[in-house]
Design an enzyme around this catalytic site. Structure first.
Site, short mmCIF file in Angstrom:
data_model
loop_
_atom_site.label_atom_id
_atom_site.label_comp_id
_atom_site.label_asym_id
_atom_site.label_seq_id
_atom_site.Cartn_x
_atom_site.Cartn_y
_atom_site.Cartn_z
CG MET A 12 -1.89 1.09 1.07
SD MET A 12 -3.16 1.23 2.86
CE MET A 12 -3.98 -0.40 2.32
N GLY A 13 2.08 1.25 0.69
CA GLY A 13 2.97 2.59 0.86
C GLY A 13 3.50 2.56 -0.60
CD1 TRP A 15 -1.17 1.83 -6.18
CD2 TRP A 15 -2.16 3.01 -4.36
NE1 TRP A 15 -2.56 2.63 -6.56
CE2 TRP A 15 -2.81 3.24 -5.33
CE3 TRP A 15 -2.32 3.53 -3.14
CZ2 TRP A 15 -4.19 4.11 -5.21
CZ3 TRP A 15 -3.43 4.26 -2.79
CH2 TRP A 15 -4.30 4.77 -4.07
CG HIS A 16 -0.11 5.96 -1.11
ND1 HIS A 16 -0.59 4.95 -0.35
CD2 HIS A 16 -1.24 6.77 -1.34
CE1 HIS A 16 -1.71 5.00 0.00
NE2 HIS A 16 -2.29 5.90 -0.50
N GLY A 17 3.69 5.57 -3.78
CA GLY A 17 4.87 6.32 -4.47
C GLY A 17 6.00 5.57 -3.97
#
Length: 396
Positions: free
Chosen positions: A326-327, A329-331
């Site tokens: 998830m982290g 995915w943000h960048g």
């Protein structure tokens, strides 16, 4: 034109949806007309981004060929290797977009005088990818047995949610379009939809704007002190919630006007009693997507294959995998990655606390502990969101 960023966007949507509303009040759904509206709105949204429009079209074609091909292969042979290949190929464009900023080769590679990354990047690629990958998972599970081109792009390119959450599921979406609401049901949906749009205006254009302009911007412009640290933490957290919840309210409101009950994305997250409760309330469609397709899949696989005997260890590894991805995915920045790991640690720490409390009963369940739990969770969440903002380092 950026979706939901100006009054003109809502005027255009309102005019185009007049036939949809009239039909809805008669208990009918104009699926083909709504599909045409989606094409018109996408043309307007990407009118000043022609390369992104081409990228979106190529992406949709790529995903349809991939999903249709995997569906055909799945009916013949349900090999795990084919499933994994389909998932990787589906998320490949998103991977290229995410790693491009840190991989110089992607910036310098030229194909027909166009930087390679521009062949795949477009507004909303993350959310569209989630919808496509979810279809592959449900084909794997035997839940999707057929797919047509019209149904595919009707779902994948649904314009209200093209650039932001909530993240819908294919089968839930199809139930809405295949069984239109009655006239009375649509009246209630229309009323709800209009109210959600006004809620979005209140959240995004008034509350979020005021917080950012008069509190958060002032806090980050001042010299680093404990007071500026706390103001930055609280104001950014509230700004992010009202801004994103405002966008989500717009998406839900317009969707309801089209007869589609797009799922909720926020449920009073700052009233969460613990970190598990928070992730059942914050960006719920994303949280549930990761839970269902990453965390639960890993736990099931590791348990079935008996990779690790201890079920808690499996769960904790799954939590790191879930929040770590998830982290990412943000960048690919240190603060996004650290944010994901931070929540994995909170998730695991609370699970250990919860299990020990069931045995020793040192944290009673009463109104005082309920309120205290909300206060503690709120501060841990706000600290995490400050980390997410990338501004934490300036205070030290």
């Amino acid at each position: 034109m950026t979706p939901y960023a100006s009054f003109y966007f809502f005027v255009i949507v309102g005019i185009l949806l007049i036939p949809t509303i009239i039909a809805g009040l008669q208990g009918k759904m104009l699926r083909k007309y709504n599909a045409v509206v989606t094409l018109i709105m996408l043309a307007i949204i990407f009118s000043d981004k022609p390369k992104q429009a081409v990228a979106l079209a190529l992406f949709a074609i790529w995903q349809f060929i991939l999903i249709k091909g995997y569906l055909t292969l799945r009916q013949r042979d349900n090999k795990t290797s084919i499933f994994c290949a389909a998932v990787i190929l589906s998320i490949l464009p998103l991977i290229l977009v995410k790693i491009a900023p840190v991989v110089p080769a992607l910036k310098s590679t030229v194909f027909f005088d166009i930087p390679a990354i521009k062949l795949v990047v477009f507004l909303g690629i993350s959310y569209v990818t989630f919808r496509a990958v979810q279809m592959i998972f449900e084909i794997r599970d035997g839940l999707i047995k057929e797919i047509t081109l019209f149904k595919f792009w009707e779902f994948l390119l649904f314009f209200p949610a093209i650039s932001t959450g909530p993240i819908d599921r294919y089968r839930r979406f199809q139930k809405d379009v295949e069984k239109p609401p009655s006239a009375d049901e649509y009246k209630a949906m229309l009323y709800t939809g209009i109210n959600r749009i006004f809620q979005g205006f209140l959240y995004k254009f008034i509350i979020a704007y005021l917080i950012k302009t008069y509190i958060w911007d002032a806090a980050i412009s001042k010299q680093a002190t404990f007071a500026s640290f706390m103001t930055d933490m609280y104001s950014y957290s509230l700004y992010l919630f009202f801004d994103f919840a405002g966008y989500s309210a717009f998406v839900i409101g317009v969707s309801y006007m089209m007869g589609i009950k797009t799922p909720e994305n926020f449920n009073k997250p700052f009233l969460s009693r613990n970190i598990k409760d928070f992730w059942n309330r914050w960006h719920m469609t994303l949280s549930f997507w990761f839970r269902d397709f990453i965390y639960m899949r890993f736990v099931f696989f590791a348990t079935k294959k008996k990779l690790i005997k201890n079920r808690y260890t499996i769960s904790y590894i799954g939590a790191f995998l879930n929040f770590g991805i998830m982290g990412l995915w943000h960048g690919l920045t240190w603060y996004y990655i650290t944010y994901g790991l931070y929540h994995a640690i909170l998730f695991i720490a609370f699970d250990i606390f919860e299990r020990k409390n069931k045995k020793h009963k040192f944290w009673p369940n009463n109104k005082f502990t309920h309120v205290l739990g909300i206060i503690i969770t709120f501060h841990f969440v706000c600290l995490g969101l400050l980390l997410f903002s990338g501004n934490l380092g300036r205070h030290f």
